[in-house]
Design a protein around this motif. Sequence first.
Motif, PDB file in Angstrom:
ATOM      1  N   VAL A 328       2.605  -4.816 -15.770  1.00 36.72           N
ATOM      2  CA  VAL A 328       2.468  -4.238 -14.437  1.00 36.72           C
ATOM      3  C   VAL A 328       0.995  -3.948 -14.187  1.00 36.72           C
ATOM      4  CG1 VAL A 328       2.964  -2.261 -12.943  1.00 36.72           C
ATOM      5  CG2 VAL A 328       4.775  -3.218 -14.390  1.00 36.72           C
ATOM      6  N   VAL A 329       0.494  -4.384 -13.044  1.00 36.31           N
ATOM      7  CA  VAL A 329      -0.873  -4.126 -12.601  1.00 36.31           C
ATOM      8  C   VAL A 329      -0.794  -3.462 -11.233  1.00 36.31           C
ATOM      9  CG1 VAL A 329      -3.034  -5.190 -11.834  1.00 36.31           C
ATOM     10  CG2 VAL A 329      -1.861  -6.069 -13.869  1.00 36.31           C
ATOM     11  N   ALA A 330      -1.530  -2.380 -11.042  1.00 43.45           N
ATOM     12  CA  ALA A 330      -1.547  -1.695  -9.739  1.00 43.45           C
ATOM     13  C   ALA A 330      -2.974  -1.282  -9.411  1.00 43.45           C
ATOM     14  CB  ALA A 330      -0.631  -0.474  -9.773  1.00 43.45           C
ATOM     15  N   LEU A 331      -3.441  -1.665  -8.233  1.00 43.51           N
ATOM     16  CA  LEU A 331      -4.814  -1.413  -7.808  1.00 43.51           C
ATOM     17  C   LEU A 331      -4.821  -0.869  -6.389  1.00 43.51           C
ATOM     18  CD1 LEU A 331      -6.262  -4.871  -8.965  1.00 43.51           C
ATOM     19  CD2 LEU A 331      -6.442  -2.713 -10.215  1.00 43.51           C
ATOM     20  N   THR A 332      -5.667   0.125  -6.129  1.00 47.16           N
ATOM     21  CA  THR A 332      -5.824   0.626  -4.771  1.00 47.16           C
ATOM     22  C   THR A 332      -7.266   1.059  -4.549  1.00 47.16           C
ATOM     23  OG1 THR A 332      -4.981   2.175  -3.107  1.00 47.16           O
ATOM     24  CG2 THR A 332      -5.156   2.998  -5.353  1.00 47.16           C
ATOM     25  N   ASN A 333      -7.704   1.018  -3.280  1.00 48.97           N
ATOM     26  CA  ASN A 333      -9.099   1.350  -2.969  1.00 48.97           C
ATOM     27  C   ASN A 333      -9.239   2.793  -2.483  1.00 48.97           C
ATOM     28  OD1 ASN A 333      -7.923   1.022  -0.437  1.00 48.97           O
ATOM     29  ND2 ASN A 333      -9.732   0.058   0.466  1.00 48.97           N
ATOM     30  N   THR A 334      -8.528   3.691  -3.147  1.00 52.91           N
ATOM     31  CA  THR A 334      -8.635   5.127  -2.897  1.00 52.91           C
ATOM     32  C   THR A 334      -8.825   5.836  -4.233  1.00 52.91           C
ATOM     33  OG1 THR A 334      -7.218   4.979  -0.939  1.00 52.91           O
ATOM     34  CG2 THR A 334      -7.482   7.153  -1.949  1.00 52.91           C
ATOM     35  N   ALA A 335      -9.750   6.770  -4.275  1.00 49.48           N
ATOM     36  CA  ALA A 335     -10.032   7.490  -5.514  1.00 49.48           C
ATOM     37  C   ALA A 335      -8.845   8.345  -5.934  1.00 49.48           C
ATOM     38  CB  ALA A 335     -11.264   8.379  -5.325  1.00 49.48           C
ATOM     39  N   PRO A 336      -8.708   8.607  -7.240  1.00 50.90           N
ATOM     40  CA  PRO A 336      -7.636   9.504  -7.693  1.00 50.90           C
ATOM     41  C   PRO A 336      -7.776  10.882  -7.049  1.00 50.90           C
ATOM     42  CG  PRO A 336      -8.697   8.398  -9.548  1.00 50.90           C
ATOM     43  CD  PRO A 336      -9.543   8.118  -8.350  1.00 50.90           C
ATOM     44  N   ALA A 337      -6.639  11.506  -6.803  1.00 52.37           N
ATOM     45  CA  ALA A 337      -6.620  12.850  -6.221  1.00 52.37           C
ATOM     46  C   ALA A 337      -5.542  13.663  -6.914  1.00 52.37           C
ATOM     47  CB  ALA A 337      -6.346  12.780  -4.720  1.00 52.37           C
ATOM     48  N   PRO A 338      -5.694  14.979  -6.926  1.00 53.29           N
ATOM     49  CA  PRO A 338      -4.647  15.807  -7.532  1.00 53.29           C
ATOM     50  C   PRO A 338      -3.287  15.550  -6.881  1.00 53.29           C
ATOM     51  CG  PRO A 338      -6.607  17.114  -7.066  1.00 53.29           C
ATOM     52  CD  PRO A 338      -6.824  15.785  -6.414  1.00 53.29           C
ATOM     53  N   HIS A 339      -2.296  15.410  -7.722  1.00 53.48           N
ATOM     54  CA  HIS A 339      -0.904  15.265  -7.281  1.00 53.48           C
ATOM     55  C   HIS A 339      -0.598  13.904  -6.645  1.00 53.48           C
ATOM     56  CE1 HIS A 339      -0.960  19.502  -8.063  1.00 53.48           C
ATOM     57  NE2 HIS A 339      -1.741  19.762  -7.019  1.00 53.48           N
ATOM     58  N   ASP A 340      -1.540  12.930  -6.691  1.00 52.00           N
ATOM     59  CA  ASP A 340      -1.141  11.626  -6.162  1.00 52.00           C
ATOM     60  C   ASP A 340      -0.206  10.946  -7.172  1.00 52.00           C
ATOM     61  OD1 ASP A 340      -2.564  10.097  -8.056  1.00 52.00           O
ATOM     62  OD2 ASP A 340      -4.338   9.960  -6.803  1.00 52.00           O
ATOM     63  N   ARG A 341       0.579   9.993  -6.675  1.00 58.04           N
ATOM     64  CA  ARG A 341       1.652   9.422  -7.474  1.00 58.04           C
ATOM     65  C   ARG A 341       1.442   7.953  -7.794  1.00 58.04           C
ATOM     66  NH1 ARG A 341       5.674   8.594  -4.754  1.00 58.04           N
ATOM     67  NH2 ARG A 341       4.819   8.918  -2.670  1.00 58.04           N
ATOM     68  N   PHE A 342       0.250   7.441  -7.526  1.00 57.12           N
ATOM     69  CA  PHE A 342       0.053   5.998  -7.667  1.00 57.12           C
ATOM     70  C   PHE A 342       0.202   5.548  -9.121  1.00 57.12           C
ATOM     71  CE2 PHE A 342      -2.707   2.183  -7.956  1.00 57.12           C
ATOM     72  CZ  PHE A 342      -2.024   1.378  -7.059  1.00 57.12           C
ATOM     73  N   VAL A 343      -0.561   6.163 -10.018  1.00 59.10           N
ATOM     74  CA  VAL A 343      -0.491   5.772 -11.426  1.00 59.10           C
ATOM     75  C   VAL A 343       0.891   6.071 -11.998  1.00 59.10           C
ATOM     76  CG1 VAL A 343      -1.360   6.322 -13.741  1.00 59.10           C
ATOM     77  CG2 VAL A 343      -2.961   5.908 -11.873  1.00 59.10           C
ATOM     78  N   GLN A 344       1.441   7.233 -11.645  1.00 56.88           N
ATOM     79  CA  GLN A 344       2.765   7.586 -12.154  1.00 56.88           C
ATOM     80  C   GLN A 344       3.824   6.592 -11.689  1.00 56.88           C
ATOM     81  OE1 GLN A 344       0.581   9.589 -10.786  1.00 56.88           O
ATOM     82  NE2 GLN A 344       0.204  11.247 -12.250  1.00 56.88           N
ATOM     83  N   SER A 345       3.707   6.128 -10.444  1.00 57.26           N
ATOM     84  CA  SER A 345       4.669   5.155  -9.918  1.00 57.26           C
ATOM     85  C   SER A 345       4.550   3.823 -10.647  1.00 57.26           C
ATOM     86  CB  SER A 345       4.453   4.953  -8.419  1.00 57.26           C
ATOM     87  OG  SER A 345       4.706   6.134  -7.697  1.00 57.26           O
ATOM     88  N   ALA A 346       3.312   3.416 -10.946  1.00 59.98           N
ATOM     89  CA  ALA A 346       3.110   2.160 -11.666  1.00 59.98           C
ATOM     90  C   ALA A 346       3.665   2.250 -13.086  1.00 59.98           C
ATOM     91  CB  ALA A 346       1.625   1.821 -11.695  1.00 59.98           C
ATOM     92  N   TYR A 347       3.422   3.386 -13.735  1.00 61.62           N
ATOM     93  CA  TYR A 347       3.960   3.554 -15.089  1.00 61.62           C
ATOM     94  C   TYR A 347       5.487   3.575 -15.057  1.00 61.62           C
ATOM     95  CZ  TYR A 347       5.116   5.471 -19.624  1.00 61.62           C
ATOM     96  OH  TYR A 347       5.670   5.657 -20.873  1.00 61.62           O
TER      97      TYR A 347
END
Length: 368
Positions: A328-347
């Motif tokens: 699984v590869v996930a990329l986005t052009n927004t910096a990490p932020a507290p409580h965001d779910r992008f990495v958690q969703s990819a995992y």
Amino acid sequence: MPPPSDPARPARVPTGRLEPVVRAAGRRSAAVVAVYAAGDSATLCHGFTDRTDTQPVTDRTRFELGSITKTFTALLLADLAARGTVRLDQPLSARIPVGSLPRGAGAGHITLEHLATHTSGLPRLPPGLLRTAIPSWSVNPYQAFTPDRLLESLAGTRVRHLPGSRVRYSNFGAGLLGHLLAEEAGVGYGALLRTHVLDPLGLADTSASATEPQATGHWHGRPRPPFVIPAMPGAGAVRSSARDLLRYARCLIAPDTHTRPGSPLRTALYEVTRPRPRSPGGPELCLAWTRRGETNPRTYAPALYFHSGGTRGFTAFVGFSRHPAIAVVALTNTAPAPHDRFVQSAYRLLWTLAREPGIGPAPAPARG
């Protein structure tokens, strides 16, 4: 690259499975999510390379990877070790002048492997970096920390615990490792990576250059310039595309399929995922990669390897399993932020796919 899917047969991983990860990136963000499973690949692209909404992102769009760079640096280390150029157990005292070594218990016994497994005892950041970072904190906090200051900072560092005894995540350690490997070769980090890793694996979209075309990153909705890290490129300078990263993961899943027999790089691809001894209850230690779980085909509890990364404008995730063969590869052009779910969703997508019975055939068992 994977063979084309049979058009008469539905893809084993429909793009609908990727949509929650894209949604977690945010409506205004660009995102690319790519999956390899069951011999098929699927990619879902959303948004534009910048917020003028003129150029859609594709699987060839380059995103900053941040700390995923460390996995490339670890692979470079393993390749050079397989060639006999360096040794994993080589101490810093054999490569750095005595006056530049850190202080503290066992500091002279820090090895290259300690740097790659975050067990060196070095702090997260070099002493003095925060002072130079403040003027450009929201843009490029590493840009004023120049290469000539790296060993100066090392000499002013005190190691807080014996090398190898404790995991302490360190950008400093990974950046120092990349610096030492480039010094040994007498070329820049990016050129060394290109020769030993990127070109042999066919990663044409990947580089450590901040001047090549890429998506525009955003931090709190504001565009950011390309990320630069002049003193420690081995800790965070690499950019890549979803297409390249899916290929990278597939090379790690099945090294024998993607490298020549007996090649140092084949050995290195196995070496970076070999678990190291660890303290009781501690994380599985590999070269840069985090490892969780044990391979158990009967219960579908496979070992997962993964790393995430972030810069002032991007967030990235790469994860894979060898048994079954999932990436699984996930990329986005927004910096990490507290409580965001992008990495958690990819995992979560990786975890779920790897545990689905029959999702795909496993490659031949890995050596070691």
